[in-house]
Enzyme design. Sequence first.
Site, PDB file in Angstrom:
ATOM      1  N   ASP A 179      -0.420  -2.074  -8.589  1.00 26.27           N
ATOM      2  CA  ASP A 179       0.937  -2.035  -8.054  1.00 26.27           C
ATOM      3  C   ASP A 179       1.318  -3.435  -7.559  1.00 26.27           C
ATOM      4  O   ASP A 179       1.081  -4.420  -8.262  1.00 26.27           O
ATOM      5  CB  ASP A 179       1.045  -0.967  -6.954  1.00 26.27           C
ATOM      6  CG  ASP A 179       2.479  -0.640  -6.589  1.00 26.27           C
ATOM      7  OD1 ASP A 179       3.089   0.200  -7.269  1.00 26.27           O
ATOM      8  OD2 ASP A 179       3.011  -1.228  -5.618  1.00 26.27           O
ATOM      9  N   TYR A 305      10.169  -5.144  -1.872  1.00 25.88           N
ATOM     10  CA  TYR A 305      10.939  -5.048  -3.111  1.00 25.88           C
ATOM     11  C   TYR A 305      12.120  -6.006  -3.068  1.00 25.88           C
ATOM     12  O   TYR A 305      12.402  -6.706  -4.045  1.00 25.88           O
ATOM     13  CB  TYR A 305      11.424  -3.607  -3.305  1.00 25.88           C
ATOM     14  CG  TYR A 305      10.330  -2.648  -3.698  1.00 25.88           C
ATOM     15  CD1 TYR A 305      10.233  -2.178  -4.999  1.00 25.88           C
ATOM     16  CD2 TYR A 305       9.379  -2.225  -2.776  1.00 25.88           C
ATOM     17  CE1 TYR A 305       9.233  -1.303  -5.380  1.00 25.88           C
ATOM     18  CE2 TYR A 305       8.373  -1.352  -3.132  1.00 25.88           C
ATOM     19  CZ  TYR A 305       8.292  -0.896  -4.433  1.00 25.88           C
ATOM     20  OH  TYR A 305       7.290  -0.044  -4.806  1.00 25.88           O
ATOM     21  N   HIS A 356      -2.072   5.883 -11.208  1.00 29.31           N
ATOM     22  CA  HIS A 356      -1.629   4.659 -10.540  1.00 29.31           C
ATOM     23  C   HIS A 356      -2.558   4.241  -9.409  1.00 29.31           C
ATOM     24  O   HIS A 356      -2.657   3.052  -9.110  1.00 29.31           O
ATOM     25  CB  HIS A 356      -0.215   4.897 -10.014  1.00 29.31           C
ATOM     26  CG  HIS A 356       0.446   3.673  -9.466  1.00 29.31           C
ATOM     27  ND1 HIS A 356       0.714   2.555 -10.228  1.00 29.31           N
ATOM     28  CD2 HIS A 356       0.895   3.381  -8.213  1.00 29.31           C
ATOM     29  CE1 HIS A 356       1.315   1.636  -9.484  1.00 29.31           C
ATOM     30  NE2 HIS A 356       1.435   2.111  -8.259  1.00 29.31           N
TER      31      HIS A 356
END
Length: 378
Positions: A179, A305, A356
Amino acid sequence: MSSEVRPFTIDVADEVLDDLRSRLANTRWPESEPVDDWSQGTPLAYVQDLCAHWADGYDWRDREARLNRFDQFTTEIDGLELHFVHQRSPHEGAMPLLLTHGWPGSIVEFHKVIEPLVDPTAHGGDAGDAFHVVAPSLPGYGFSAKPAETGWGVERIAAAFAELMARLGHDRYIAQGGDWGSAVTSVIGAHDPDHCAGIHLTLAMGARPDLDGEPTAQEERVLEKMKYYADWDSGYSKEQSTRPQTVGYGLVDSPAAQAAWIVEKFWAWTDNDGHPEDVLTRDELLDNIMLYWINGNGASSARLYWESFSERRELDIGVPTGFASFAEEIVPPVRSWVEPVYPNLVHWAEHDRGGHFAAFEVPETFVSEVRTFVRPLR
């Protein structure tokens, strides 16, 4: 700036736990979704059940003690207090290993792999595969401080983590990440090649599809997963990369909202049979959610982000690189797409189980992966 490294013990105040239970008891619930699956998001019945367990069945003090079995510290780097696990191996010649998590993960992801990585002989392995493990909490995550200024994107985090390894006396180390951790690890590989001996990744955030010619069956499957992610699974990312402050109000105020926001991704991104608890226990899911709730990290974690989506630059990554492609990753890495970005690709493995959160979901596979990649680099 102090370079002192201070011991740290997780010790959440009773007031925080009392407040959590009160908020859970007074949650204002929405109506139930008019579908019988997860297609509109985390189902009401499951969130209510999870939160009831969180309030009355989940024993944080026991979970806190389990996390405190790892040696933890804090230190200030670039004006920010960083929290990290630093578990030293008892074996001579152990290789330092930097593990970097992402969102919506935390150092909790690594709780099943730290001990076998550090002391392989106690877990059926060979002393020659031993690691000193360093696992930091990203800025604004877990018990690391929240940045009070802009600029804490992937590149600045990578520089801070490289400085952390130097401060701990690890002049030569391996970096691993998934990630956001894959992005941080890639930057470390590009910017600290004198000390970083290799990088191991599970997500290729910088790779782009090669659309020349007819796609292979594997490429077709990955392209379909990319389209599904863009169409149905990326709303969280758009919100966090554009308006992290707005989404933060609900996440920091409501534990039910924080739980639903995170657990949806564990449903979507783990290799399960339709439910996140097919792969992880309810308490493991709550352990991870707690590291967002305790310090109110809903907004601060989302800001990564906002910081990072606009700063992407081309990287010159020459260090030895290994990839593990897990079948149920959001977008499983494809070798032909990865090679232009990581030209010194020395290890590639594809696994038919795992998603993930590889270290969390398939810890034995993850440990074997890291050991295999690192052996030639020791």
